[in-house]
Design a protein around this motif. Structure first.
Motif, PDB file in Angstrom:
ATOM      1  N   MET A 262     -18.378   9.180   9.875  1.00 55.24           N
ATOM      2  CA  MET A 262     -17.602  10.070  10.748  1.00 55.24           C
ATOM      3  C   MET A 262     -16.864  11.122   9.921  1.00 55.24           C
ATOM      4  N   LYS A 263     -16.712  12.301  10.527  1.00 57.05           N
ATOM      5  CA  LYS A 263     -16.221  13.464   9.782  1.00 57.05           C
ATOM      6  C   LYS A 263     -14.708  13.652   9.961  1.00 57.05           C
ATOM      7  N   ASN A 264     -13.928  12.715   9.428  1.00 55.05           N
ATOM      8  CA  ASN A 264     -12.476  12.855   9.430  1.00 55.05           C
ATOM      9  C   ASN A 264     -11.955  12.488   8.060  1.00 55.05           C
ATOM     10  N   GLU A 265     -10.934  13.197   7.610  1.00 53.52           N
ATOM     11  CA  GLU A 265     -10.495  13.065   6.225  1.00 53.52           C
ATOM     12  C   GLU A 265      -9.960  11.673   5.891  1.00 53.52           C
ATOM     13  N   PHE A 266      -9.460  10.940   6.898  1.00 50.70           N
ATOM     14  CA  PHE A 266      -8.887   9.626   6.621  1.00 50.70           C
ATOM     15  C   PHE A 266      -9.929   8.506   6.619  1.00 50.70           C
ATOM     16  N   VAL A 267     -11.176   8.834   6.920  1.00 49.00           N
ATOM     17  CA  VAL A 267     -12.208   7.801   7.074  1.00 49.00           C
ATOM     18  C   VAL A 267     -12.485   7.080   5.756  1.00 49.00           C
ATOM     19  N   THR A 278     -11.696  -7.241   5.365  1.00 43.92           N
ATOM     20  CA  THR A 278     -12.740  -8.128   5.871  1.00 43.92           C
ATOM     21  C   THR A 278     -13.027  -9.250   4.871  1.00 43.92           C
ATOM     22  N   LYS A 279     -13.088  -8.885   3.603  1.00 47.56           N
ATOM     23  CA  LYS A 279     -13.269  -9.905   2.565  1.00 47.56           C
ATOM     24  C   LYS A 279     -12.121 -10.917   2.599  1.00 47.56           C
ATOM     25  N   ALA A 280     -10.892 -10.411   2.778  1.00 47.19           N
ATOM     26  CA  ALA A 280      -9.725 -11.300   2.806  1.00 47.19           C
ATOM     27  C   ALA A 280      -9.803 -12.253   3.990  1.00 47.19           C
ATOM     28  N   ARG A 281     -10.191 -11.732   5.159  1.00 49.55           N
ATOM     29  CA  ARG A 281     -10.206 -12.568   6.362  1.00 49.55           C
ATOM     30  C   ARG A 281     -11.385 -13.553   6.362  1.00 49.55           C
ATOM     31  N   LYS A 282     -12.381 -13.250   5.538  1.00 50.62           N
ATOM     32  CA  LYS A 282     -13.470 -14.211   5.338  1.00 50.62           C
ATOM     33  C   LYS A 282     -13.118 -15.204   4.228  1.00 50.62           C
ATOM     34  N   ARG A 283     -11.883 -15.075   3.726  1.00 48.89           N
ATOM     35  CA  ARG A 283     -11.347 -15.934   2.651  1.00 48.89           C
ATOM     36  C   ARG A 283     -12.126 -15.796   1.346  1.00 48.89           C
ATOM     37  N   GLU A 284     -12.692 -14.637   1.154  1.00 51.22           N
ATOM     38  CA  GLU A 284     -13.334 -14.342  -0.131  1.00 51.22           C
ATOM     39  C   GLU A 284     -12.277 -13.722  -1.043  1.00 51.22           C
ATOM     40  N   TYR A 285     -11.270 -14.516  -1.346  1.00 48.29           N
ATOM     41  CA  TYR A 285     -10.097 -14.005  -2.038  1.00 48.29           C
ATOM     42  C   TYR A 285     -10.405 -13.513  -3.448  1.00 48.29           C
ATOM     43  N   ASP A 286     -11.387 -14.098  -4.116  1.00 46.95           N
ATOM     44  CA  ASP A 286     -11.709 -13.663  -5.473  1.00 46.95           C
ATOM     45  C   ASP A 286     -12.195 -12.218  -5.501  1.00 46.95           C
ATOM     46  N   VAL A 287     -12.777 -11.760  -4.371  1.00 50.98           N
ATOM     47  CA  VAL A 287     -13.208 -10.359  -4.243  1.00 50.98           C
ATOM     48  C   VAL A 287     -12.093  -9.513  -3.622  1.00 50.98           C
ATOM     49  N   ALA A 288     -11.438 -10.051  -2.597  1.00 47.64           N
ATOM     50  CA  ALA A 288     -10.457  -9.279  -1.826  1.00 47.64           C
ATOM     51  C   ALA A 288      -9.216  -8.921  -2.647  1.00 47.64           C
ATOM     52  N   ILE A 289      -8.686  -9.869  -3.400  1.00 46.08           N
ATOM     53  CA  ILE A 289      -7.430  -9.617  -4.119  1.00 46.08           C
ATOM     54  C   ILE A 289      -7.561  -8.478  -5.123  1.00 46.08           C
ATOM     55  N   PRO A 290      -8.576  -8.458  -5.997  1.00 45.59           N
ATOM     56  CA  PRO A 290      -8.701  -7.318  -6.921  1.00 45.59           C
ATOM     57  C   PRO A 290      -8.878  -5.979  -6.199  1.00 45.59           C
ATOM     58  N   MET A 291      -9.660  -5.992  -5.109  1.00 45.01           N
ATOM     59  CA  MET A 291      -9.855  -4.750  -4.347  1.00 45.01           C
ATOM     60  C   MET A 291      -8.521  -4.250  -3.791  1.00 45.01           C
ATOM     61  N   LEU A 292      -7.762  -5.147  -3.171  1.00 45.08           N
ATOM     62  CA  LEU A 292      -6.500  -4.746  -2.540  1.00 45.08           C
ATOM     63  C   LEU A 292      -5.462  -4.315  -3.571  1.00 45.08           C
ATOM     64  N   ARG A 293      -5.404  -5.008  -4.690  1.00 42.43           N
ATOM     65  CA  ARG A 293      -4.457  -4.621  -5.732  1.00 42.43           C
ATOM     66  C   ARG A 293      -4.810  -3.238  -6.297  1.00 42.43           C
ATOM     67  N   LYS A 294      -6.080  -2.965  -6.429  1.00 40.70           N
ATOM     68  CA  LYS A 294      -6.535  -1.657  -6.901  1.00 40.70           C
ATOM     69  C   LYS A 294      -6.154  -0.568  -5.911  1.00 40.70           C
ATOM     70  N   TYR A 295      -6.416  -0.817  -4.606  1.00 39.55           N
ATOM     71  CA  TYR A 295      -6.122   0.188  -3.584  1.00 39.55           C
ATOM     72  C   TYR A 295      -4.613   0.397  -3.413  1.00 39.55           C
ATOM     73  N   LEU A 296      -3.838  -0.651  -3.665  1.00 37.57           N
ATOM     74  CA  LEU A 296      -2.376  -0.526  -3.535  1.00 37.57           C
ATOM     75  C   LEU A 296      -1.835   0.545  -4.472  1.00 37.57           C
ATOM     76  N   GLY A 297      -2.466   0.694  -5.616  1.00 35.28           N
ATOM     77  CA  GLY A 297      -2.015   1.712  -6.565  1.00 35.28           C
ATOM     78  C   GLY A 297      -2.695   3.049  -6.397  1.00 35.28           C
ATOM     79  N   GLU A 298      -3.861   3.059  -5.734  1.00 35.11           N
ATOM     80  CA  GLU A 298      -4.676   4.282  -5.681  1.00 35.11           C
ATOM     81  C   GLU A 298      -4.541   5.081  -4.385  1.00 35.11           C
ATOM     82  N   LEU A 299      -4.458   4.402  -3.261  1.00 41.14           N
ATOM     83  CA  LEU A 299      -4.559   5.086  -1.975  1.00 41.14           C
ATOM     84  C   LEU A 299      -3.230   5.673  -1.530  1.00 41.14           C
ATOM     85  N   GLY A 300      -3.290   6.498  -0.496  1.00 38.06           N
ATOM     86  CA  GLY A 300      -2.120   7.224  -0.022  1.00 38.06           C
ATOM     87  C   GLY A 300      -0.981   6.329   0.441  1.00 38.06           C
ATOM     88  N   LYS A 301       0.222   6.886   0.427  1.00 39.84           N
ATOM     89  CA  LYS A 301       1.409   6.107   0.757  1.00 39.84           C
ATOM     90  C   LYS A 301       1.342   5.514   2.160  1.00 39.84           C
TER      91      LYS A 301
END
Length: 419
Positions: A262-267, A278-301
């Motif tokens: 979809m053509k929207n800047e926030f997508v 989705t990874k977190a809710r599937k309890r794939e924490y070994d994948v979800a935690i590194p992804m979320l910690r990375k995005y916490l520092g990278e993505l918009g406020k």
């Protein structure tokens, strides 16, 4: 005070002038209306009193303003003039009670076709700035249209009422039920109105955890909207999140593939976050935690609080108290000054809940109770009853665990926040 019941404008002018012992010259100076016109009005020689003159007279006698206007309504049959009156009484809060009376007079005119007067009143209402007046006028349009068998305007009025009332964060459940009434009239809405209604209702449903309804409403709107508008894109994401809450991860991933195109800047950012969630809710924490910690520092406020919330939920589930503490240290950069959406208020409430849980686990009773009170207040703003219940369950578990009664000051603080 002048008793104007069953009086004419002529009677009122005469009585007011005599009661206040005014000459025509003094009344002219007071109202700005010439003495010759005032004299003709008082003698009943003016068959069509111009509204500008009536307005000047009514304004000069503020304590009788409403009564004078009501009397004028009984005598005036010109629709254009009645709309002038309506515009006037919507400008001043002191005359708001006159608004439905003027609008009712417009609709009751026998000199104008019903649909013409309804359309003109509907168009006028959209220009009004005060939401409570808009709701009053739309309610009148709906009532009148039902009585006259004009379902097209029942539908339009109900829709506009809903679009205003859904913004009351304390009444989300009630306004959603009101929105459901519009579903019976969608055949009488235009394509554009249907799109707005279905997508807005879908977002509303997601905000009050009605996930089936969110999905169904999105599915009604999607065939109608061919462009990737912001409203469509946000509603599509709400639908994906609804599938996630239902643990239908196959549907989540299928629709995420479409969403990412979809053509929207926030997508781009929201798609990344949703895949991590989705990874977190599937309890794939070994994948979800590194992804979320990375995005916490990278993505918009605007996304950080939601990412932090998901991380703290994981740490809460696995009992990693110190990792919760690490996120809590970023409070100032995470919490918004002025939350604007139900989801944001809920996420702020969850942040304070996790903070309270951490503080109580460290024996910081006063601080923990303060955080739980803030959590309850945030949930209370959007009437998030399920989340409030989780707070109370946390406190009950703490009470049982430490076998220590809360002090009266703590009970009072929590009670005030809960209510």
């Amino acid at each position: 005070m002048v008793d104007i019941k069953y009086k004419t404008i002529s009677d009122i002018i005469s009585q007011l002038r005599k009661e206040k012992n005014l000459t025509y010259a003094e009344l002219e100076e007071l109202t700005g209306v010439s003495r010759s016109v005032l004299n003709r009005i008082e003698r009943g020689e003016t068959k069509r009193l111009e509204f500008k003159n009536l307005k000047s007279i009514a304004t000069a006698f503020p304590s009788q303003y409403s009564e004078i206007m009501e009397c004028y309504l009984q005598e005036e049959n010109r629709i254009n003039t009645l709309f002038e009156v309506l515009e006037e009484v919507t400008k001043c809060e002191g005359s708001f009670l006159l608004v439905p009376k003027v609008a009712g007079r417009i609709l009751e005119l026998h000199t104008v076709e019903t649909e013409e007067s309804l359309q003109r009143l509907f168009d006028f209402t959209r220009t009004v700035n005060h939401d409570s007046l808009k709701i009053s006028l739309y309610s009148l349009i709906v009532k009148f249209s039902r009585e006259r068998g004009v379902p097209h305007y029942v539908a339009k009025g109900l829709l506009q009422k809903y679009l205003i009332e859904r913004n009351d964060l304390k009444q989300l459940e009630e306004s959603f039920r009101m929105g459901q009434e519009v579903l019976y009239y969608t055949d009488f809405l235009s394509r554009e109105e249907k799109i707005i209604f279905y997508f807005r209702m879908a977002l509303h449903a997601k905000n009050i955890n009605k996930y089936n309804e969110c999905i169904e409403l999105c599915e009604l709107a999607l065939p109608l909207e061919t462009e990737d508008t912001e409203l469509k894109t946000r509603a599509y994401l709400a639908m994906i999140n609804s599938f996630s809450h239902q643990k239908n991860y196959e549907a989540v991933e299928k629709h995420l593939d479409i969403y990412e195109k979809m053509k929207n800047e926030f997508v781009v950012e929201t798609a990344k976050i949703t895949r991590a969630f989705t990874k977190a809710r599937k309890r794939e924490y070994d994948v979800a935690i590194p992804m979320l910690r990375k995005y916490l520092g990278e993505l918009g406020k605007e996304y950080r609080l939601h990412i932090a919330d998901e991380l703290m939920e994981i740490y809460f589930q696995i009992g990693d108290i110190e990792s919760i503490a690490e996120i809590l240290e970023k409070e100032e950069e995470l919490l918004p000054e002025h939350p604007r959406t139900p989801h944001k208020y809920t996420t702020v409430g969850r942040f304070h809940r996790f903070k309270g849980f951490y503080q109580l686990s460290k024996g910081l009773l006063d601080e923990g109770i303060e955080s739980y009170a803030k959590s309850l207040e945030s949930f209370g703003i959007v009437n998030a009853l399920e989340e409030k219940e989780k707070c109370m369950q946390d406190l009950l578990k703490f009470h049982i665990k430490v076998s220590k009664s809360l002090e009266l000051k703590h009970i009072i603080k929590l009670k005030e926040a809960f209510e």
